[in-house]
Design an enzyme around this catalytic site. Structure first.
Site, PDB file in Angstrom:
ATOM      1  N   SER A 195      -6.925 -10.583   4.042  1.00  0.00           N
ATOM      2  CA  SER A 195      -7.755  -9.424   4.393  1.00  0.00           C
ATOM      3  C   SER A 195      -9.239  -9.749   4.249  1.00  0.00           C
ATOM      4  O   SER A 195      -9.647 -10.447   3.316  1.00  0.00           O
ATOM      5  CB  SER A 195      -7.386  -8.276   3.447  1.00  0.00           C
ATOM      6  OG  SER A 195      -8.416  -7.316   3.451  1.00  0.00           O
ATOM      7  N   SER A 196     -10.041  -9.218   5.150  1.00  0.00           N
ATOM      8  CA  SER A 196     -11.491  -9.466   5.067  1.00  0.00           C
ATOM      9  C   SER A 196     -12.095  -8.866   3.793  1.00  0.00           C
ATOM     10  O   SER A 196     -13.170  -9.259   3.351  1.00  0.00           O
ATOM     11  CB  SER A 196     -12.206  -8.913   6.308  1.00  0.00           C
ATOM     12  OG  SER A 196     -11.855  -7.561   6.483  1.00  0.00           O
ATOM     13  N   ASP A 197     -11.386  -7.916   3.165  1.00  0.00           N
ATOM     14  CA  ASP A 197     -11.875  -7.315   1.910  1.00  0.00           C
ATOM     15  C   ASP A 197     -11.532  -8.155   0.673  1.00  0.00           C
ATOM     16  O   ASP A 197     -11.808  -7.725  -0.459  1.00  0.00           O
ATOM     17  CB  ASP A 197     -11.276  -5.909   1.723  1.00  0.00           C
ATOM     18  CG  ASP A 197     -11.780  -4.938   2.769  1.00  0.00           C
ATOM     19  OD1 ASP A 197     -12.985  -4.974   3.071  1.00  0.00           O
ATOM     20  OD2 ASP A 197     -10.974  -4.136   3.285  1.00  0.00           O
ATOM     21  N   SER A 228      -5.117 -10.381   7.128  1.00  0.00           N
ATOM     22  CA  SER A 228      -6.097  -9.606   7.886  1.00  0.00           C
ATOM     23  C   SER A 228      -5.541  -9.097   9.215  1.00  0.00           C
ATOM     24  O   SER A 228      -4.973  -9.875   9.997  1.00  0.00           O
ATOM     25  CB  SER A 228      -7.316 -10.508   8.153  1.00  0.00           C
ATOM     26  OG  SER A 228      -8.305  -9.804   8.835  1.00  0.00           O
ATOM     27  N   ASN A 273      -5.534  -1.964   2.403  1.00  0.00           N
ATOM     28  CA  ASN A 273      -4.910  -3.164   1.872  1.00  0.00           C
ATOM     29  C   ASN A 273      -4.674  -3.012   0.377  1.00  0.00           C
ATOM     30  O   ASN A 273      -5.383  -2.293  -0.310  1.00  0.00           O
ATOM     31  CB  ASN A 273      -5.746  -4.414   2.184  1.00  0.00           C
ATOM     32  CG  ASN A 273      -7.233  -4.178   1.969  1.00  0.00           C
ATOM     33  OD1 ASN A 273      -7.672  -3.979   0.836  1.00  0.00           O
ATOM     34  ND2 ASN A 273      -8.009  -4.181   3.037  1.00  0.00           N
ATOM     35  N   ASP A 292      -5.000  14.737 -14.641  1.00  0.00           N
ATOM     36  CA  ASP A 292      -3.779  13.968 -14.919  1.00  0.00           C
ATOM     37  C   ASP A 292      -3.950  12.491 -14.571  1.00  0.00           C
ATOM     38  O   ASP A 292      -3.253  11.642 -15.120  1.00  0.00           O
ATOM     39  CB  ASP A 292      -2.604  14.527 -14.097  1.00  0.00           C
ATOM     40  CG  ASP A 292      -2.011  15.796 -14.721  1.00  0.00           C
ATOM     41  OD1 ASP A 292      -2.206  16.015 -15.931  1.00  0.00           O
ATOM     42  OD2 ASP A 292      -1.349  16.552 -13.983  1.00  0.00           O
ATOM     43  N   HIS A 340      -8.992   4.003   3.723  1.00  0.00           N
ATOM     44  CA  HIS A 340     -10.001   4.881   4.304  1.00  0.00           C
ATOM     45  C   HIS A 340      -9.399   6.284   4.415  1.00  0.00           C
ATOM     46  O   HIS A 340      -9.557   6.966   5.429  1.00  0.00           O
ATOM     47  CB  HIS A 340     -10.438   4.385   5.677  1.00  0.00           C
ATOM     48  CG  HIS A 340     -11.304   3.154   5.624  1.00  0.00           C
ATOM     49  ND1 HIS A 340     -12.044   2.712   6.693  1.00  0.00           N
ATOM     50  CD2 HIS A 340     -11.562   2.284   4.624  1.00  0.00           C
ATOM     51  CE1 HIS A 340     -12.703   1.597   6.353  1.00  0.00           C
ATOM     52  NE2 HIS A 340     -12.417   1.316   5.104  1.00  0.00           N
ATOM     53  N   HIS A 353     -18.518   4.414   2.732  1.00  0.00           N
ATOM     54  CA  HIS A 353     -17.382   3.564   3.073  1.00  0.00           C
ATOM     55  C   HIS A 353     -16.072   4.248   2.665  1.00  0.00           C
ATOM     56  O   HIS A 353     -15.490   4.952   3.482  1.00  0.00           O
ATOM     57  CB  HIS A 353     -17.591   2.196   2.406  1.00  0.00           C
ATOM     58  CG  HIS A 353     -16.543   1.188   2.730  1.00  0.00           C
ATOM     59  ND1 HIS A 353     -16.629  -0.124   2.324  1.00  0.00           N
ATOM     60  CD2 HIS A 353     -15.367   1.283   3.395  1.00  0.00           C
ATOM     61  CE1 HIS A 353     -15.566  -0.789   2.745  1.00  0.00           C
ATOM     62  NE2 HIS A 353     -14.785   0.044   3.394  1.00  0.00           N
ATOM     63  N   TYR A 357       3.848  12.909 -22.086  1.00  0.00           N
ATOM     64  CA  TYR A 357       4.386  13.478 -20.835  1.00  0.00           C
ATOM     65  C   TYR A 357       5.407  12.509 -20.218  1.00  0.00           C
ATOM     66  O   TYR A 357       5.209  11.303 -20.249  1.00  0.00           O
ATOM     67  CB  TYR A 357       3.216  13.688 -19.866  1.00  0.00           C
ATOM     68  CG  TYR A 357       3.576  14.264 -18.529  1.00  0.00           C
ATOM     69  CD1 TYR A 357       3.582  15.639 -18.297  1.00  0.00           C
ATOM     70  CD2 TYR A 357       3.932  13.423 -17.480  1.00  0.00           C
ATOM     71  CE1 TYR A 357       3.912  16.151 -17.073  1.00  0.00           C
ATOM     72  CE2 TYR A 357       4.273  13.937 -16.241  1.00  0.00           C
ATOM     73  CZ  TYR A 357       4.247  15.299 -16.047  1.00  0.00           C
ATOM     74  OH  TYR A 357       4.579  15.800 -14.811  1.00  0.00           O
ATOM     75  N   HIS A 360      -7.292  -0.512  -1.408  1.00  0.00           N
ATOM     76  CA  HIS A 360      -8.418   0.018  -0.632  1.00  0.00           C
ATOM     77  C   HIS A 360      -7.862   0.777   0.554  1.00  0.00           C
ATOM     78  O   HIS A 360      -6.982   0.277   1.255  1.00  0.00           O
ATOM     79  CB  HIS A 360      -9.306  -1.129  -0.156  1.00  0.00           C
ATOM     80  CG  HIS A 360     -10.405  -0.685   0.762  1.00  0.00           C
ATOM     81  ND1 HIS A 360     -11.232   0.381   0.468  1.00  0.00           N
ATOM     82  CD2 HIS A 360     -10.798  -1.133   1.984  1.00  0.00           C
ATOM     83  CE1 HIS A 360     -12.098   0.544   1.463  1.00  0.00           C
ATOM     84  NE2 HIS A 360     -11.853  -0.358   2.395  1.00  0.00           N
TER      85      HIS A 360
HETATM   86 ZN   LIG Z   1     -12.895  -0.453   4.189  1.00  0.00          ZN
END
Ligand SMILES: [Zn+2]
Length: 232
Positions: free
Chosen positions: A75-77, A46, A30, A121, A98, A170, A228, A96
């Site tokens: 989202s649950s996060d 979610s 998310n 970088d 995975h 996690h 740069y 976030h």
């Molecule tokens: Zn997660």
């Protein structure tokens, strides 16, 4: 038309970059995009399939965690994102995922040392890993406490110099000045995690790059002395 249409659009587009960059499996991922002036952020709802999302589905939550616009559950996060917006002044987006190689380091309980210039970088030194969360933290306000262990880990780190962390067992949280930039850094994190893992396979004693090389690569892209790329 929502007052928050600009945030919803940016958030929606950033979320779509996750599958494009192959940073997510199933629905594990998310992005939120915040507006510190208004004290709100937009976040993905979610458990909704990426192919069915629209900009109008992005939920607007204030920095205290209250839903201010939207009909879907965020989202649950969300409390983790909220905690990071509160603590890391100046960031505009939290990502976030995975993504597999970054998760491998998180599961091993190891930070990702800066082994080369690709890493330098984007991240000014090691991407740290948090301590494991306690049973109490997991059983009470889990997602909020996830934010707290990240903030605790950054007690002596500058979140603008190292814009990513691995939550122990996690996975990664990454942040930045825009949705697009934060997702780009999440992609860079996954790449450097894969490179680091291969470097460790080839040489288990590989050491981080020296400070002068880290300084050169980070500082030519970030901060007052950056040179740069093209001036925007
Ligand atoms: Zn997660």
């Amino acid at each position: 038309m929502s007052h928050y249409r600009d945030l919803q659009e940016e958030c929606f587009e950033a979320n779509l970059l996750l599958p494009e960059y192959k940073l997510i499996d199933l629905t594990f991922g998310n992005v939120s995009v915040g507006d510190p002036a208004r004290g709100v952020f937009a976040i993905k709802p979610s458990g909704v399939d990426y192919t069915k999302l629209s900009a109008a589905d992005m939920v607007i939550v204030d920095f205290e965690g209250k839903i201010v616009h939207g009909s879907l559950r965020p989202s649950s996060d969300t409390p983790t994102h909220q905690r990071l917006f509160q603590a890391f002044t100046g960031i505009r987006s939290v990502v976030h995922t995975h993504s597999r190689n970054a998760v491998a380091f998180a599961q091993a309980g190891r930070g990702i040392p800066c082994l080369g210039t690709t890493h330098a970088d984007y991240f000014y030194g090691e991407v740290p890993v948090t301590r494991p969360m306690t049973a109490e933290e997991v059983q009470t306000a889990y997602e909020w406490e996830t934010g707290n262990v990240i903030v605790e880990r950054f007690a002596n780190l500058d979140p603008h110099e190292v814009c990513a962390v691995l939550v122990h067992s996690h996975g990664p949280f990454v942040w930045g000045p825009s949705g697009k930039k934060a997702v780009e850094s999440a992609f860079a994190l996954e790449i450097v995690a894969e490179m680091a893992m291969k470097a460790f396979q080839l040489n288990p004693n590989v050491q981080p790059v020296p400070q002068h090389l880290l300084d050169k690569h980070y500082k030519r892209k970030h901060g007052a002395t950056a040179y740069y790329g093209q001036k925007s």
